[in-house]
Write a protein that holds these residues in place. Structure first.
Motif, short mmCIF file in Angstrom:
data_model
loop_
_atom_site.label_atom_id
_atom_site.label_comp_id
_atom_site.label_asym_id
_atom_site.label_seq_id
_atom_site.Cartn_x
_atom_site.Cartn_y
_atom_site.Cartn_z
N PHE A 1 0.82 -1.22 0.00
CA PHE A 1 0.00 0.00 0.00
C PHE A 1 0.85 1.26 0.00
O PHE A 1 0.37 2.33 0.36
N LEU A 2 2.13 1.13 -0.37
CA LEU A 2 2.97 2.33 -0.50
C LEU A 2 2.80 2.86 -1.93
O LEU A 2 3.69 2.75 -2.76
N SER A 3 1.61 3.42 -2.20
CA SER A 3 1.27 3.78 -3.57
C SER A 3 2.15 4.88 -4.12
O SER A 3 2.62 4.82 -5.26
N ALA A 4 2.38 5.91 -3.32
CA ALA A 4 3.16 7.05 -3.81
C ALA A 4 4.56 6.58 -4.19
O ALA A 4 5.07 6.93 -5.26
N GLU A 5 5.17 5.76 -3.34
CA GLU A 5 6.53 5.28 -3.62
C GLU A 5 6.53 4.39 -4.86
O GLU A 5 7.33 4.58 -5.76
N PHE B 1 4.15 3.73 -7.40
CA PHE B 1 3.77 4.31 -8.69
C PHE B 1 4.63 5.52 -9.04
O PHE B 1 4.94 5.76 -10.21
N GLY B 2 5.02 6.27 -8.00
CA GLY B 2 5.88 7.44 -8.26
C GLY B 2 7.22 7.04 -8.86
O GLY B 2 7.69 7.64 -9.82
N ALA C 1 7.83 4.34 -10.59
CA ALA C 1 7.60 3.89 -11.96
C ALA C 1 7.43 5.08 -12.91
O ALA C 1 7.97 5.09 -14.02
N LEU C 2 6.70 6.12 -12.45
CA LEU C 2 6.52 7.31 -13.29
C LEU C 2 7.88 7.89 -13.65
O LEU C 2 8.14 8.25 -14.81
N ILE C 3 8.77 7.98 -12.64
CA ILE C 3 10.08 8.56 -12.89
C ILE C 3 10.89 7.69 -13.85
O ILE C 3 11.54 8.20 -14.77
#
Lengths: 221, 222
Positions: A182-186, A188-189, A191-193
């Protein structure tokens, strides 16, 4: 958990996902280029049947969603007796989709090679095939390379969808990590980078370099 | 081998057509957000403040070069982590609207740059404010050259709505998946989804071309 701990724990999974994404991108872009060239040339053929086949292909793949095509190739094609392994189905779907967009680039570029070049090749008694390969295509490539840079970024982005048929690419890995931590920001973030870095610092510079090389080979740099 | 079942086709067609309504709604809402926000992003890159220009420019590049499906996940899941719960529809509209706003801002930017400098000078000599100059003089002239790009992205956003199914927006693809998992039949639902997309996107693309030609004729430009 700090971000560094997160990277320490899940870094190797993100890295392995990134490698799969890169592999998918390379395979899909080779397929897309081959299809684009074939469909683009067929689109300008004299025979209406050949032209029709290319038009139908291009319109179907440009008129529907990549996701629909991916699901269709993965879930429906086996009913016709063609079963593709999920990794293959993934890059085939992405390659066929972007190939249809590329076909229009190929056609546009070939048509924008100056008329005089066609006439000169005719005057030198070149066969149509030789004229295309030796005179027209090299110039068309230089014209369409900048647009291919954008198309390859679209292709890279398209490969993220194959995670939905469980190909273990970057998107799939971070989705899994998100599901367990559930560490979504870490997740998905990161992966975005990674996608941004791949697009901006690998694909774009590579295409710029290719543009320079091609222009130099045509003596235009 | 292939067995297409027509009775099953007629059974599921009403469900798929109902879901098409949701797909069109999602595309319409997302596009409305993108049209407005895109203009904001384009204008923000033309302010006298260099820092604003650079930040917005980089943000647009970032959004344009990362996958939409990942952005949809990001918006949907990151909110709850910080106590902000978004419905699938809200998250989906934010993600797709923002993604296409980035694309449209590039279209507008091209249009805005194509307005001759003399128009600005004339507006200054008439003592028009910057806002008034933009809304009465510059933007109306920047729109016609932007129309082709705007039309392409309208079709584009429509074709990208199936990605909203990943967070549970009940659009066409989501419904086809549901039918597939209920009945274990994938041939008819996925094929029908493809046909519905074709049947909507091809005429729309053609209509947009006609509309664009009409606008150009109306404005006396060829």
């Amino acid at each position: 958990m700090s971000y560094l701990e997160f990277l320490g724990q899940y870094g190797d999974r993100i890295l392995s996902g990134t490698l799969v994404t890169i592999l998918l991108t390379v395979l899909a872009s080779m397929l897309a280029m081959a299809i684009a060239l074939a469909a683009g040339l067929m689109r300008m053929a004299r025979s209406p049947i050949v032209r029709g086949v290319a038009v139908v292909y291009i319109e179907i793949f440009r008129g529907t969603s990549l996701l629909v095509q991916l699901y269709w190739i993965f879930f429906v094609l086996p009913l016709f007796g063609i079963t593709l392994e999920k990794f293959t189905a993934g890059f085939v779907a992405v390659g066929m989709n972007l190939g249809a967009y590329g076909a229009e680039l190929v056609r546009g570029a070939i048509l924008s090679v100056p008329r005089g070049q066609w006439e000169a090749a005719l005057a030198l008694n070149m066969s149509p095939a030789k004229r295309m390969v030796r005179v027209i295509l090299p110039q068309a490539v230089v014209i369409m390379l900048p647009s291919w840079g954008n198309l390859l970024i679209e292709l890279l982005k398209g490969t993220a969808l194959v995670a939905l048929i469980a190909v273990t690419d970057l998107m799939f890995q971070v989705k899994q990590i998100n599901g367990t931590t559930f560490l979504s920001a870490e997740a998905f973030g990161t992966a975005l980078i990674v996608y941004y870095v791949l697009a901006r610092f690998m694909i774009t510079p590579f295409m710029r370099w290719l543009e320079r090389v091609m222009q130099r080979r045509l003596g235009r740099a | 081998m292939l067995d297409w079942r027509w009775d099953f086709t007629w059974d599921i067609l009403p469900r798929l057509i109902a879901a098409t309504g949701n797909t069109l709604l999602a595309a319409g809402l997302g596009y409305a957000i993108a049209v407005v926000l895109g203009l904001v992003l384009a204008l923000a890159q033309r302010t006298p403040y260099r820092a604003v220009t650079i930040v917005v420019r980089e943000a647009v590049e970032f959004i344009r070069s990362t996958p939409l499906v990942l952005q949809i996940f990001f918006v949907f899941y990151v909110g709850p982590q910080f106590g902000l719960r978004l419905s699938p529809w809200a998250a989906g509209m934010i993600a797709i609207g923002l993604h296409y706003a980035a694309y449209l801002s590039e279209v507008y930017r091209g249009g805005l740059e194509s307005v001759p400098k003399g128009q600005w000078e004339a507006a200054t000599s008439l003592n028009l404010s910057t806002a008034r100059t933009y809304f009465r003089i510059i933007i109306p002239q920047a729109l016609p050259p932007s129309l082709a790009g705007m039309g392409n992205y309208l079709v584009g956003i429509f074709k990208d709505t199936p990605m909203l199914s990943v967070i549970g927006v009940a659009e066409l693809m989501h419904t086809a998946n549901a039918i597939g998992s209920e009945t274990y039949r994938f041939l008819e639902p996925y094929t029908l989804v493809g046909i519905i997309f074709l049947a909507l996107s091809l005429p729309t693309a053609a209509l947009i071309r006609v509309f664009e030609a009409w606008v150009r004729r109306k404005l006396g430009m060829y």
